[in-house]
Write a protein that holds these residues in place. Structure first.
Motif, mmCIF file in Angstrom:
data_model
loop_
_atom_site.group_PDB
_atom_site.id
_atom_site.type_symbol
_atom_site.label_atom_id
_atom_site.label_comp_id
_atom_site.label_asym_id
_atom_site.label_seq_id
_atom_site.Cartn_x
_atom_site.Cartn_y
_atom_site.Cartn_z
ATOM 1 N N LEU B 363 0.800 -1.226 0.000
ATOM 2 C CA LEU B 363 0.000 0.000 0.000
ATOM 3 C C LEU B 363 0.831 1.274 0.000
ATOM 4 C CD1 LEU B 363 -2.735 -1.197 2.481
ATOM 5 C CD2 LEU B 363 -2.913 -0.981 0.014
ATOM 6 N N GLY B 364 2.115 1.179 0.257
ATOM 7 C CA GLY B 364 2.963 2.352 0.116
ATOM 8 C C GLY B 364 3.097 3.219 1.344
ATOM 9 N N ASN B 365 2.246 3.013 2.352
ATOM 10 C CA ASN B 365 2.400 3.820 3.558
ATOM 11 C C ASN B 365 3.382 3.143 4.508
ATOM 12 O OD1 ASN B 365 0.515 5.894 2.934
ATOM 13 N ND2 ASN B 365 -1.136 4.420 3.333
ATOM 14 N N ALA B 366 4.169 3.976 5.198
ATOM 15 C CA ALA B 366 5.163 3.428 6.110
ATOM 16 C C ALA B 366 4.477 2.692 7.256
ATOM 17 C CB ALA B 366 6.036 4.548 6.663
ATOM 18 N N ALA B 395 -5.390 -0.221 8.547
ATOM 19 C CA ALA B 395 -4.840 1.041 9.039
ATOM 20 C C ALA B 395 -4.158 1.793 7.905
ATOM 21 C CB ALA B 395 -3.851 0.769 10.167
ATOM 22 N N SER B 396 -3.432 1.055 7.074
ATOM 23 C CA SER B 396 -2.717 1.702 5.984
ATOM 24 C C SER B 396 -3.696 2.218 4.930
ATOM 25 C CB SER B 396 -1.742 0.700 5.368
ATOM 26 O OG SER B 396 -0.954 1.330 4.397
ATOM 27 N N ARG B 397 -4.747 1.413 4.671
ATOM 28 C CA ARG B 397 -5.701 1.758 3.623
ATOM 29 C C ARG B 397 -6.554 2.942 4.038
ATOM 30 N NH1 ARG B 397 -8.082 -3.425 2.709
ATOM 31 N NH2 ARG B 397 -6.331 -4.032 1.416
ATOM 32 N N VAL B 403 1.723 4.007 9.836
ATOM 33 C CA VAL B 403 1.065 3.109 10.773
ATOM 34 C C VAL B 403 2.082 2.728 11.846
ATOM 35 C CG1 VAL B 403 -0.080 0.884 11.040
ATOM 36 C CG2 VAL B 403 -0.385 2.219 8.935
ATOM 37 N N SER B 404 1.682 2.886 13.111
ATOM 38 C CA SER B 404 2.581 2.501 14.200
ATOM 39 C C SER B 404 2.179 1.137 14.724
ATOM 40 C CB SER B 404 2.492 3.512 15.351
ATOM 41 O OG SER B 404 2.808 4.792 14.881
ATOM 42 N N VAL B 405 3.138 0.228 14.784
ATOM 43 C CA VAL B 405 2.873 -1.111 15.308
ATOM 44 C C VAL B 405 3.781 -1.318 16.505
ATOM 45 C CG1 VAL B 405 2.929 -3.571 14.807
ATOM 46 C CG2 VAL B 405 2.276 -1.960 13.014
ATOM 47 N N ASP B 420 -3.276 3.993 13.633
ATOM 48 C CA ASP B 420 -3.143 4.905 12.501
ATOM 49 C C ASP B 420 -3.737 6.246 12.892
ATOM 50 O OD1 ASP B 420 -6.003 5.337 11.562
ATOM 51 O OD2 ASP B 420 -5.911 3.147 11.492
ATOM 52 N N ARG B 421 -3.596 7.213 12.025
ATOM 53 C CA ARG B 421 -4.103 8.556 12.322
ATOM 54 C C ARG B 421 -5.163 8.973 11.310
ATOM 55 N NH1 ARG B 421 -1.448 10.893 16.159
ATOM 56 N NH2 ARG B 421 0.390 9.825 16.926
ATOM 57 N N GLY B 422 -5.938 7.999 10.896
ATOM 58 C CA GLY B 422 -6.993 8.274 9.935
ATOM 59 C C GLY B 422 -8.202 8.902 10.598
#
Lengths: 229, 484
Positions: B363-366, B395-397, B403-405, B420-422
């Motif tokens: 998905l390209g998000n860190a 979370a990424s989508r 995304v913090s894990v 996530d901060r969505g």
């Protein structure tokens, strides 16, 4: 320690610009970082080696030094050596460690030498600006990764009364560290724990102090054993 | 040791009194150690033969460590088949020593006689007297027919044959002398000493070269120096005896003094050159090692970083792709640079990091993973890993940012937090047909005795997954909450 009034959004910015020295051996990174920083932050000097850094810091006496962990020159100690060489200025100059390495050994070493925080070099311009203000205000800057290091090194069990106060984290400090490791900002930590941002900052500073002063030999051993983090 | 049909190779063992010769021999022959030791002591009474035999084995038989090293260094020996007695035995032995069985040739007609003629088609087995189980005294006949030194010699190749020939020669000379033949011992002994000393020194040189200056340990070096010194001493003694045979001792001493002085002078003159030569050699070696390392690094960078940089240049217009490529490359390079080869693979944190990397690529998000503590992956953890993968994907989508894990393993209990901060969501507003959260995360965790909690606010969503330590993984509990 801090003169902020517990503002809601990040650290309070003082009226006068913060004077900063950037120490990194990559000119591209220095100029990129300079461009990323908020205009209210004045970069008064740059240095690429340990010797240059010590000289520039002594001359400019900045409030904050953005310090790369790995630096050429000196005795090979990198950022740690710069802090040691500027020991007499530690009361007025704060060091914020920057690193790409993420190796626990490096990070813990530079924190124990006296840095007030650690962030990775991939951090955004806004985040690094906030971090600079926070460090300038006397607080500690903990990335999720550094919080993870602390939890790993000190253990995730709260302190017994019998333990040396410096060797364990209190239950509250553990909670704060866990939330930071989970990616919470100070503000979110405060909200989650129903405490003020100021209190969060106090807890983080206490953890930083323990990290710097704890004589636990396990801490060093742990850092040396844990090579990739 | 009672049923093994194959003799263990003759090596000096670590459970030793003096040099481990007797215990090694006992293990090889399958005799009790005590018998071997007593036999050796008795043989010593017979004119010191035991001592000689012991010393010989001591010198010629490698220790178990050396033997292992040597085999690692020389997987095949071109000499070995030539001195093997019978194909079957050779085959068996070759198995022991790790050679390819196909390399064993048939015994030549000129070879020493085999115990089992035509043994080439005979399947090796315990019933074969030559393979009588060690410790089983049905093997006495075999042992009698093939004295240990015989076996020993055929296992160790050209050098040993030479030595054996030399010893036979000595024995022949001694017998001849006893029979009354006039043997010029005064000349022969010093000559033999010179020859022996020189060959010891040369063997040493040869071995140093063979080792390729690669894995020279201190112990090896010490042994090498000792052998070199022994060789030199032998040569010098031999020469002295030869020279002194023609004159008086006083003259010999004078000559010796003069020789030493001359030698000293020569050494003094040549020493700087020798040192310089040595240093050049060392420098060249270091340079070669550096060059090898550099080549390895260059090869790796070429395969990974340069390719990625080329890709990034071609995709420079697409920020998303550039970030994704850079992160993937960073991960790979970090793994290559810092990975600890001694660390156990397949721990839970590794799996979670691998899943995070996969989601990042997809998905390209860190996806930043912080882990504290670790545990081996059990079957139940698979559900945890799959559920956290689903949570990371969501979370990424939907979060659209980093995304913090956070993984914490403490006392066997594993907890994973995915944040996530969505914009957040409410679980009851998720349509019934969307199975991602309800089935893949909550349902899956509950079925496997874990817990799943989802907290969503307008500042972001956090999924908390818990999996108990293996012992108490039977009490499922569910709790979901949705804050506005």
């Amino acid at each position: 320690m801090n003169t902020t009034q517990g503002a809601a959004t990040g650290p309070v910015r003082p009226a006068t610009p913060v004077r900063v020295v950037i120490v990194d051996d990559h000119a591209i990174f220095r100029s990129g970082l300079k461009a990323d920083l908020d205009p209210s932050i004045h970069v008064v000097g740059e240095a690429a080696t340990v010797e240059q850094a010590i000289a520039v810091i002594a001359r400019e006496r900045p409030e904050v030094v953005l310090l790369d962990v790995h630096l050429p020159g000196g005795l090979g100690g990198g950022g740690r050596e710069v802090i040691a060489g500027s020991a007499s200025l530690l009361s007025s100059t704060r060091f914020l460690a920057l690193s790409v390495s993420d190796a626990a050994e490096d990070v813990v070493a530079v924190i124990r030498a006296g840095a007030r925080g650690y962030v990775t070099k991939t951090i955004s311009g806004k985040e690094i600006t906030d971090a600079v203000y926070r460090v300038a205000g006397g607080d500690a800057v903990f990335s999720p990764r550094l919080a993870g290091f602390v939890l790993d090194a000190f253990g995730t069990a709260p302190a017994d009364i019998a333990d040396d106060e410096l060797d364990r984290l209190s239950a509250r400090e553990l909670e704060v560290m866990r939330l930071i490791a989970r990616g919470y900002s100070y503000k979110e930590v405060a909200k989650e724990l129903f405490i003020s941002i100021k209190t969060v900052e106090t807890h983080v500073s206490a953890v930083l102090r323990k990290l710097q002063l704890s004589s636990r030999h396990e801490l060093t051993k742990w850092a040396a054993e844990r090579r990739l983090l | 040791m009672t049923t093994a049909p194959i003799r263990p190779p003759l090596v000096r063992r670590s459970d030793r009194f003096i040099a481990g010769v007797c215990s090694g021999l006992a293990a090889h022959l399958g005799w009790p150690v005590r018998n071997v030791r007593v036999g050796m002591a008795l043989a010593t009474l017979a004119g010191g033969a035991g001592i000689v035999f012991y010393a010989w084995l001591w010198i010629m038989v490698p220790t178990a460590d050396e033997s292992a090293r040597r085999q690692a260094r020389r997987p095949t020996s071109p000499i070995a088949p030539a001195v093997s007695q019978a194909p079957v035995q050779a085959a068996v032995r070759s198995d022991v020593r790790g050679w390819a069985p196909g390399r064993v040739p048939a015994a030549g007609p000129g070879m020493p006689t085999s115990v089992m003629p035509g043994a080439g088609t005979y399947p090796p087995g315990p019933e074969d007297p030559a393979y009588a189980a060690p410790g089983d005294f049905a093997g006495t006949t075999a042992a009698a027919a093939r004295p240990p030194w015989f076996q020993f010699r055929e296992m160790r190749y050209g050098k040993e044959i030479l030595l054996g020939a030399g010893l036979l020669l000595v024995a022949g000379i001694l017998i001849a002398q006893i029979l009354g033949v006039d043997v010029p011992l005064g000349t022969l002994i010093p000559a033999a000493a010179v020859l022996g000393g020189a060959s010891i020194a040369w063997i040493q040189l040869d071995e140093t070269r063979r080792a390729g200056l690669v894995d020279k340990t201190k112990a090896d070096q010490a042994g090498g120096w000792a052998r070199l010194a022994a060789g030199l001493a032998l040569v010098v003694a031999g020469v002295l005896v030869m020279v002194s045979g023609s004159g008086s001792w006083e003259q010999t001493w004078l000559a010796l003094l003069a020789s030493v002085a001359v030698l000293g002078g020569v050494v003094l003159v040549l020493l700087p050159w020798a040192l310089k030569f040595w240093r050049d050699l060392e420098a060249e070696r270091a340079g070669r090692i550096r060059e090898t390392e550099r080549a390895e690094i260059a090869a790796h960078l070429h395969d990974s970083v340069l390719q990625t940089l080329a890709l990034i240049q071609r995709r420079a217009s697409n920020e998303h792709d550039v970030v994704r490529l850079a992160r993937a490359q960073e991960r790979e390079l970090r793994g290559w640079l810092f990975a600890d080869p001694e660390k156990d693979a397949g721990q839970l944190s590794d799996r979670i990091k691998a899943v995070a990397a996969e989601v990042e690529d997809l998905l390209g998000n860190a996806v930043e993973v912080v882990s504290v503590g670790d545990t081996a992956v059990t079957e139940g953890h698979e559900a945890l890993i799959q559920a956290s993968r689903e949570a990371m994907l969501n979370a990424s989508r939907h979060g659209g940012g980093t995304v913090s894990v956070y993984l914490e393993v403490s006392g066997g209990r594993a907890e994973i937090f995915i944040k996530d901060r969505g914009p957040g969501f409410e679980l009851q507003h998720v349509p019934e047909d969307r199975l991602g959260v309800r089935e893949s995360i909550i349902g899956r965790m509950n079925r496997h005795g874990g817990t799943a909690t989802i907290t969503s606010t307008t500042d972001g969503t956090e999924v908390r997954l818990g999996y108990p330590a293996a012992a108490q993984a039977e009490k499922p509990s569910q709790s979901t909450e949705g804050k506005a």
